[in-house]
Scaffold this active site. Structure first.
Site, PDB file in Angstrom:
ATOM      1  CE  LYS A 131       2.559 -65.355  -7.333  1.00 13.77           C
ATOM      2  NZ  LYS A 131       3.442 -65.672  -8.493  1.00 13.77           N
TER       3      LYS A 131
ATOM      4  CD  GLU B 180       5.154 -48.537  -7.053  1.00 18.57           C
ATOM      5  OE1 GLU B 180       5.290 -47.918  -8.130  1.00 18.57           O
ATOM      6  OE2 GLU B 180       4.990 -47.968  -5.963  1.00 18.57           O
TER       7      GLU B 180
ATOM      8  CB  CYS C 110       8.627 -50.602 -13.781  1.00 20.26           C
ATOM      9  SG  CYS C 110       9.560 -50.317 -12.288  1.00 20.26           S
TER      10      CYS C 110
ATOM     11  CD  GLU D  35       6.073 -51.760 -19.165  1.00 17.06           C
ATOM     12  OE1 GLU D  35       5.071 -52.435 -18.871  1.00 17.06           O
ATOM     13  OE2 GLU D  35       6.800 -51.198 -18.332  1.00 17.06           O
TER      14      GLU D  35
HETATM   15  P1  NAI Z   1       2.622 -60.186 -14.395  1.00 12.48           P
HETATM   16  O1  NAI Z   1       2.047 -58.881 -14.001  1.00 12.48           O
HETATM   17  O2  NAI Z   1       1.704 -61.220 -14.987  1.00 12.48           O
HETATM   18  O3  NAI Z   1       3.359 -60.873 -13.135  1.00 12.48           O
HETATM   19  C1  NAI Z   1       3.779 -60.213 -11.949  1.00 12.48           C
HETATM   20  C2  NAI Z   1       3.389 -61.031 -10.723  1.00 12.48           C
HETATM   21  O4  NAI Z   1       1.967 -61.146 -10.664  1.00 12.48           O
HETATM   22  C3  NAI Z   1       3.903 -62.471 -10.717  1.00 12.48           C
HETATM   23  O5  NAI Z   1       4.206 -62.847  -9.399  1.00 12.48           O
HETATM   24  C4  NAI Z   1       2.701 -63.255 -11.223  1.00 12.48           C
HETATM   25  O6  NAI Z   1       2.706 -64.603 -10.806  1.00 12.48           O
HETATM   26  C5  NAI Z   1       1.562 -62.507 -10.565  1.00 12.48           C
HETATM   27  N1  NAI Z   1       0.262 -62.640 -11.226  1.00 12.48           N
HETATM   28  C6  NAI Z   1       0.002 -62.870 -12.544  1.00 12.48           C
HETATM   29  N2  NAI Z   1      -1.322 -62.916 -12.761  1.00 12.48           N
HETATM   30  C7  NAI Z   1      -1.936 -62.720 -11.568  1.00 12.48           C
HETATM   31  C8  NAI Z   1      -3.295 -62.642 -11.131  1.00 12.48           C
HETATM   32  N3  NAI Z   1      -4.295 -62.785 -11.990  1.00 12.48           N
HETATM   33  N4  NAI Z   1      -3.546 -62.401  -9.825  1.00 12.48           N
HETATM   34  C9  NAI Z   1      -2.545 -62.232  -8.947  1.00 12.48           C
HETATM   35  N5  NAI Z   1      -1.233 -62.310  -9.290  1.00 12.48           N
HETATM   36  C10 NAI Z   1      -0.933 -62.540 -10.585  1.00 12.48           C
HETATM   37  O7  NAI Z   1       3.806 -59.885 -15.411  1.00 12.48           O
HETATM   38  P2  NAI Z   1       4.470 -60.892 -16.476  1.00 12.48           P
HETATM   39  O8  NAI Z   1       3.395 -61.682 -17.155  1.00 12.48           O
HETATM   40  O9  NAI Z   1       5.562 -61.628 -15.822  1.00 12.48           O
HETATM   41  O10 NAI Z   1       5.102 -59.872 -17.522  1.00 12.48           O
HETATM   42  C11 NAI Z   1       4.294 -59.292 -18.545  1.00 12.48           C
HETATM   43  C12 NAI Z   1       4.616 -57.830 -18.729  1.00 12.48           C
HETATM   44  O11 NAI Z   1       4.331 -57.133 -17.529  1.00 12.48           O
HETATM   45  C13 NAI Z   1       6.057 -57.486 -19.012  1.00 12.48           C
HETATM   46  O12 NAI Z   1       6.366 -57.621 -20.363  1.00 12.48           O
HETATM   47  C14 NAI Z   1       6.121 -56.068 -18.559  1.00 12.48           C
HETATM   48  O13 NAI Z   1       5.624 -55.209 -19.564  1.00 12.48           O
HETATM   49  C15 NAI Z   1       5.191 -56.026 -17.386  1.00 12.48           C
HETATM   50  N6  NAI Z   1       5.916 -56.137 -16.098  1.00 12.48           N
HETATM   51  C16 NAI Z   1       6.148 -55.009 -15.385  1.00 12.48           C
HETATM   52  C17 NAI Z   1       6.894 -55.063 -14.227  1.00 12.48           C
HETATM   53  C18 NAI Z   1       7.181 -53.848 -13.439  1.00 12.48           C
HETATM   54  O14 NAI Z   1       8.176 -53.799 -12.744  1.00 12.48           O
HETATM   55  N7  NAI Z   1       6.317 -52.862 -13.440  1.00 12.48           N
HETATM   56  C19 NAI Z   1       7.485 -56.320 -13.751  1.00 12.48           C
HETATM   57  C20 NAI Z   1       7.137 -57.463 -14.536  1.00 12.48           C
HETATM   58  C21 NAI Z   1       6.391 -57.346 -15.687  1.00 12.48           C
END
Ligand code: NAI
Ligand code: MG
Length: 496
Positions: free
Chosen positions: A191, A266, A300, A399
């Protein structure tokens, strides 16, 4: 404004339908819905992609289950390795296409996207070597009866794996998870993030072309709540591997308890980077700037907290100003660009909010802090540096996930590790010094999954990657990730 010409193959791909891949079939979402993918450099829609929901999740998990219980489970390790090697060759052969798709949907400079495509092939190649080397052991057991007893262990694939990945490294994140899943003999439902589904669709086309049997890899494009959440909660998924926000990581861990699926996470970071007074200051400052500005700070492991010894603070701030000013901000499809847009309007809003709050909470803005005037459309922001002597502003603690560095000064080396460790996160840490004793003492004291000495953001498929504290559970890559995708079975044979 962009000198990189899209390849004919990319134009063709963009014009063709982008569907879900379930059980070896490309198909529309059950409800026939689509969503738009945006180019963050222009804020224009690139194309539409199938928008999966719970019915598609059920179908994809059933296909992954059937493949797992079917021939894939008994495929020879050598064959799994061969298919992974073929996939790596295909990624190399289509690297420029993949790179252009990454830049189109994520915004990053094309040179970085090309690096991502090249590294994806290397990561798959690393995992291609694993299937034939996943061994159990024979164990010298001591039964109370004294009867002769043989005990050995089998390493078995954990089963159907849900792989939920983010948008910041849209190809790397897919292969970090697909590599070990396929090497160990698991099946997968992938996904990708809703912001960056295109390179994942192209990758899965290459997986199909490589010859993986139907159902081994399934693709669900869609949103977090509608597609990700039912996948995380699904009773027939054995393992979930997630990269993304700590907030969603928590939801995933909770959803996984329904059937006690295995979980690896992660998550976020606020990684400390330390400059000791003896360091090569020019090199350290360049490393500090690259550590935060790379990928527009959407990493990250971004080096977002910089601790500079007070003796060299002015010099480091001068160098940081100079490196920030040297960035060429613009479309990633312009080959001279070094800093692209943020991924979305929402990400820009979050980063802009931090820039404002940082000033309100008393941090001193050293450079940047606003949107570049010459770029009207697209989600651009200047590389920015704060100095926060009190170390209390939100920009020093939370962050940001943007090109925003917060600098603190230090003088007492004994307090340094404690200050660096004073964070809910523990993903990465780094230090710049030529003092061997200080380097290794600090490396042992820092609570972080990766410690970089005189470098930053070095990752290698042979070396483990992951977080302490709220930065996650488990490790990716290396022999450690093989454990995370396998179960160990203990077999006793009574020889009496
Ligand atoms: P997110 O954590 O919401 O999204 C990451 C993935 O999770 C996407 O594929 C999304 O569709 C999926 N997702 C979202 N809600 C979900 C749920 N309830 N159940 C299962 N899957 C779900 O991150 P987002 O909203 O894109 O970014 C927000 C913040 O998250 C960023 O500003 C950053 O601080 C952090 N982030 C950290 C990352 C890392 O590499 N550790 C990568 C992306 C975001
Ligand atoms: Mg989210």
């Amino acid at each position: 404004m962009s000198d990189v010409q899209l390849l004919p193959a990319v134009r063709e791909f963009l014009a063709s339908p982008k569907r879900l891949f379930i059980g070896g079939q490309w198909q529309d979402a059950a409800k026939g819905r689509h969503f738009a993918v945006e180019n963050p450099a222009t804020a224009q829609t690139i194309c539409q992609v199938a928008d999966g929901d719970e019915a598609d999740v059920d179908a994809a998990v059933a296909a992954a289950r059937a493949a797992f219980e079917g021939p894939w489970r008994w495929e020879t390790p050598a064959r799994r390795g061969y298919l992974l090697f073929r996939l790596a060759e295909l990624i190399d052969a289509h690297a420029e296409e993949l790179a252009q798709l990454i830049t189109l949907e994520n915004g990053k400079p094309i040179a970085n996207a090309r690096g991502e495509a090249a590294s994806a092939a290397n990561i798959i190649r690393y995992f291609a070597g694993w299937p034939t080397k996943i061994e159990g052991s024979t164990v010298p057991v001591s039964p109370a009866s004294g009867a002769p007893m043989l005990n050995y262990t089998l390493r078995e694939p954990v089963g159907v794996c849900a792989l939920i990945v983010p948008w910041n490294f849209p190809l790397t994140m897919c292969v970090w998870k697909l590599g070990p899943a396929l090497a160990t003999g698991c099946t997968a439902v992938l996904k990708p993030a809703e912001q960056t589904p295109l390179v994942a669709v192209r990758l899965v086309q290459l997986i199909e072309q490589a010859g993986f049997p139907a159902g081994v890899v399934n693709l669900l494009t869609g949103f977090g709540m509608r597609t990700g959440a039912p996948l995380a909660a699904h009773a027939d998924v054995d393992k979930i591997a997630f990269t993304g926000s700590t907030q969603v990581g928590r939801l995933i861990a909770q959803a996984a308890t329904g059937n006690m699926k295995k979980v690896s996470l992660e998550l976020g970071g606020k990684s400390p980077n330390i400059i000791l007074p003896d360091a090569d200051i020019a090199r350290a400052a360049k490393g500090a700037a690259d550590g935060i500005f790379y990928n527009q700070g959407q990493v990250c492991t971004a080096a977002s907290r910089l601790y500079v010894h007070e003796k060299v603070l002015d010099q480091v701030l001068d160098e940081l100003r100079r490196h920030a000013a040297a960035h060429v901000i613009g479309s990633g499809l312009n080959s001279s660009t070094t800093l692209g847009p943020l991924v979305s309007e929402r990400q820009l809003g979050m980063v802009s909010g931090y820039l404002q709050r940082g000033v309100e909470e008393g941090a001193e803005l050293i450079c940047g802090g606003k949107r570049p005037e010459h770029l009207e459309h697209g989600h651009f922001i200047e590389p920015s540096v704060f100095l926060d002597r009190a170390e209390r502003a939100c920009v020093a603690r939370e962050e940001i996930f943007g090109p925003v560095l917060t600098v603190m000064s230090w003088s007492d080396v004994d307090e340094l590790a404690q200050r660096a460790n004073d964070s809910p996160y523990g993903l990465a840490a780094g230090l710049w010094t030529n003092d061997l004793r200080a380097a290794h003492r600090l490396a042992a004291q820092l609570k972080a999954g990766s410690v970089w000495i005189n470098c930053w953001n070095v990752v290698d498929p042979a070396s483990p990657f992951g977080g302490y504290k709220q930065s996650g559970w488990g490790r990716e890559m290396s022999k450690h990730v093989i454990d995370a995708y396998t179960e160990t079975k203990s077999v006793f044979v009574d020889l009496a």
